[in-house]
Design an enzyme around this catalytic site. Sequence first.
Site, mmCIF file in Angstrom:
data_model
loop_
_atom_site.group_PDB
_atom_site.id
_atom_site.type_symbol
_atom_site.label_atom_id
_atom_site.label_comp_id
_atom_site.label_asym_id
_atom_site.label_seq_id
_atom_site.Cartn_x
_atom_site.Cartn_y
_atom_site.Cartn_z
ATOM 1 N N ASP A 1 -2.862 -19.427 4.976
ATOM 2 C CA ASP A 1 -4.207 -18.878 4.813
ATOM 3 C C ASP A 1 -5.223 -19.992 5.069
ATOM 4 O O ASP A 1 -5.066 -21.116 4.584
ATOM 5 C CB ASP A 1 -4.371 -18.312 3.401
ATOM 6 C CG ASP A 1 -5.576 -17.407 3.278
ATOM 7 O OD1 ASP A 1 -5.415 -16.233 2.990
ATOM 8 O OD2 ASP A 1 -6.719 -17.899 3.471
ATOM 9 N N GLN B 1 -9.662 -6.206 -0.184
ATOM 10 C CA GLN B 1 -9.150 -6.412 1.178
ATOM 11 C C GLN B 1 -10.309 -6.727 2.111
ATOM 12 O O GLN B 1 -11.290 -5.982 2.174
ATOM 13 C CB GLN B 1 -8.405 -5.163 1.677
ATOM 14 C CG GLN B 1 -7.739 -5.383 3.032
ATOM 15 C CD GLN B 1 -6.927 -4.171 3.513
ATOM 16 O OE1 GLN B 1 -7.096 -3.061 3.015
ATOM 17 N NE2 GLN B 1 -6.079 -4.399 4.496
ATOM 18 N N HIS C 1 -1.204 -7.042 5.118
ATOM 19 C CA HIS C 1 -0.632 -8.376 4.934
ATOM 20 C C HIS C 1 -0.272 -8.576 3.480
ATOM 21 O O HIS C 1 -0.849 -7.943 2.588
ATOM 22 C CB HIS C 1 -1.599 -9.480 5.397
ATOM 23 C CG HIS C 1 -2.967 -9.376 4.819
ATOM 24 N ND1 HIS C 1 -3.911 -8.484 5.280
ATOM 25 C CD2 HIS C 1 -3.554 -10.032 3.785
ATOM 26 C CE1 HIS C 1 -5.025 -8.606 4.572
ATOM 27 N NE2 HIS C 1 -4.821 -9.538 3.647
ATOM 28 N N ASN D 1 -3.634 -6.456 -1.033
ATOM 29 C CA ASN D 1 -4.870 -5.720 -1.289
ATOM 30 C C ASN D 1 -5.031 -4.555 -0.312
ATOM 31 O O ASN D 1 -4.756 -4.711 0.881
ATOM 32 C CB ASN D 1 -6.070 -6.656 -1.154
ATOM 33 C CG ASN D 1 -6.013 -7.823 -2.130
ATOM 34 O OD1 ASN D 1 -5.572 -7.667 -3.263
ATOM 35 N ND2 ASN D 1 -6.448 -8.995 -1.699
#
Length: 137
Positions: A32, A95, A101, A88
Amino acid sequence: MKDCNCIFCKIAGGEIPAATLYEDEGFRVILDVNPASKGHCLILPKEHYANLFEIPAELLQRAAVVAKKLAPKLTGGLHASGLNVVQNNGESAGQTVPHFHIHLIPRYDGDNMKLGWIPGKLTEADRDEILGCFKAD
Ligand code: 5GP
Ligand code: ZN
């Protein structure tokens, strides 16, 4: 199936570079770019599905297997003591990228990371309403 305007389609397909921890024919796992903790990564299916409601069950199962495969290496390699698995769906749920994901977020003793909710109290009315939604017709 791909969405040509979707950033995660581009990353999963290799069109946009990202630090990749794992890749197979169905998935790419990337770090991330704004991690909640050291090692925070995202399991991205290469096919575009917006969320849990859209992703086929079989692909979701495969995503879970990828999470299972990576979890020990991720936590062991970084000496993490725990792992949050977060997913999410929808803006109200946090989200921000509408391409399904799964977040894998390593946790460290005393990391003080905030992830969670203030516990409420299950009322009888809510309990009965919810149970009613699950009653067979
Ligand atoms: P969501 O809020 O949709 O559950 O999670 C989206 C995540 O994707 C966020 O944690 C965000 O930091 C990450 N993210 C958004 N854009 C990019 C990007 O271009 N590259 C990478 N590596 N991560 C991204
Ligand atoms: Zn996409």
